[in-house]
Design a protein around this motif. Structure first.
Motif, PDB file in Angstrom:
ATOM      1  N   PHE A 163     -56.232  54.008  27.560  1.00  8.19           N
ATOM      2  CA  PHE A 163     -54.875  53.646  27.151  1.00  8.19           C
ATOM      3  C   PHE A 163     -54.049  53.175  28.345  1.00  8.19           C
ATOM      4  N   VAL A 164     -54.126  53.926  29.445  1.00  3.03           N
ATOM      5  CA  VAL A 164     -53.363  53.546  30.641  1.00  3.03           C
ATOM      6  C   VAL A 164     -53.857  52.221  31.195  1.00  3.03           C
ATOM      7  N   LEU A 165     -55.172  52.037  31.219  1.00  3.43           N
ATOM      8  CA  LEU A 165     -55.732  50.785  31.716  1.00  3.43           C
ATOM      9  C   LEU A 165     -55.265  49.609  30.872  1.00  3.43           C
ATOM     10  N   VAL A 166     -55.236  49.789  29.563  1.00  2.00           N
ATOM     11  CA  VAL A 166     -54.767  48.730  28.665  1.00  2.00           C
ATOM     12  C   VAL A 166     -53.283  48.447  28.907  1.00  2.00           C
ATOM     13  N   ALA A 167     -52.485  49.509  29.088  1.00  2.00           N
ATOM     14  CA  ALA A 167     -51.046  49.327  29.308  1.00  2.00           C
ATOM     15  C   ALA A 167     -50.778  48.565  30.607  1.00  2.00           C
TER      16      ALA A 167
END
Length: 275
Positions: A163-167
């Motif tokens: 999720f953080v990588l996508v954000a």
């Protein structure tokens, strides 16, 4: 003979590496969240010139709001998370942008005092409302185990990291593929450009504070199930974010994110070494 002589020492080294792998996974997960918070901190600092010492307190506020909505009021966790993000991220971001605008003409000491005062005020309000004892926050994400070579990874760790990588990737694409994003990136690289007529200073600062505050809020909600709800502990997130921002020299967002990863992994491996 050489192969036999060199073989046995390799086994303890391999075993030692396997013992460190779970801590490496924990460090990647925590470091991702530190990187997320740091990217938001750099955005607000570069576009306003104000270092937001209350960044970690915003993370704590969002986590406590989610606890209130989800645990006490019984809202579904996605709804509780979204509502907390709107209050601690979006609404607070808009308010902080106005505060930052008012502080633009004062000296550095007054700017520091203002954000530190906000940190203390948020911490105090959370302690009064929820008490000083740490509270347990249930993990709403799936927790089943995924078996990888040499290590097991829980699904919630995988979800948080991805999720953080996508954000962060989405933010990077926004900066490089949209007109407003390119304008913001120019300001982040050179704050003096905010005065150019082609760029709306208010729009750039407002969006930067919205993103920065939202990233802080998400960081708090992602860390709380692991660290527990503790107003003082969650507020320390700002120091991890500061370290990651320093790695990126308060300018490069990708390097800032990688700095957060490095700090998370280093802290986890150090914990293992000291035990």
């Amino acid at each position: 003979r050489r192969a036999r002589a060199g073989g046995p020492p390799a086994l303890p080294r391999l075993q030692a590496m396997k013992e460190y792998l779970p801590f490496f996974v924990v460090g990647i997960t925590a470091g991702s969240v530190y990187g997320l918070a740091a990217v938001g901190l750099v955005l607000t600092y570069k576009t306003s010139g104000i270092f937001n010492f209350a960044h970690g307190a915003q993370a704590a506020l969002a986590a406590y709001l989610m606890f209130e909505f989800h645990e006490r009021m019984g809202m579904p966790w996605p709804v509780a998370m979204l509502l907390s993000l709107l209050l601690a991220g979006v609404a607070a971001g808009l308010l902080l942008e106005r505060v930052a605008y008012g502080l633009a003409s004062v000296g550095p000491a007054a700017r520091v005092a203002a954000t530190v005062g906000l940190l203390v005020a948020i911490q105090g309000a959370l302690v009064v409302a929820f008490g000083s004892a740490s509270l347990a926050m249930r993990i709403s994400l799936p927790t089943h185990i995924v078996e990888l070579p040499g290590v097991t990874v829980s699904m919630d760790q995988t979800i948080v990291t991805v999720f953080v990588l996508v954000a962060v990737t989405a933010l990077y694409l926004f900066f490089n593929r949209t007109r407003l994003g390119l304008s913001m990136q120019a300001v982040v690289d050179d704050p003096a450009l905010v005065g150019l007529q082609a760029i709306s200073p208010i729009r750039v600062r407002r969006l930067a504070w919205l993103i920065g505050s939202s990233f802080a809020s998400l960081s708090g909600m992602l860390l709380a199930p692991t660290l527990g709800l503790d107003a003082f502990l969650l507020t320390l997130l700002v120091f991890y974010a500061y370290g990651a921002a320093a790695v990126g020299t308060f300018s490069s967002l990708p390097i800032t994110y990688l700095g957060g990863l490095a700090i998370g992994v280093a802290a986890a491996l150090l914990t293992k070494s000291l035990n």
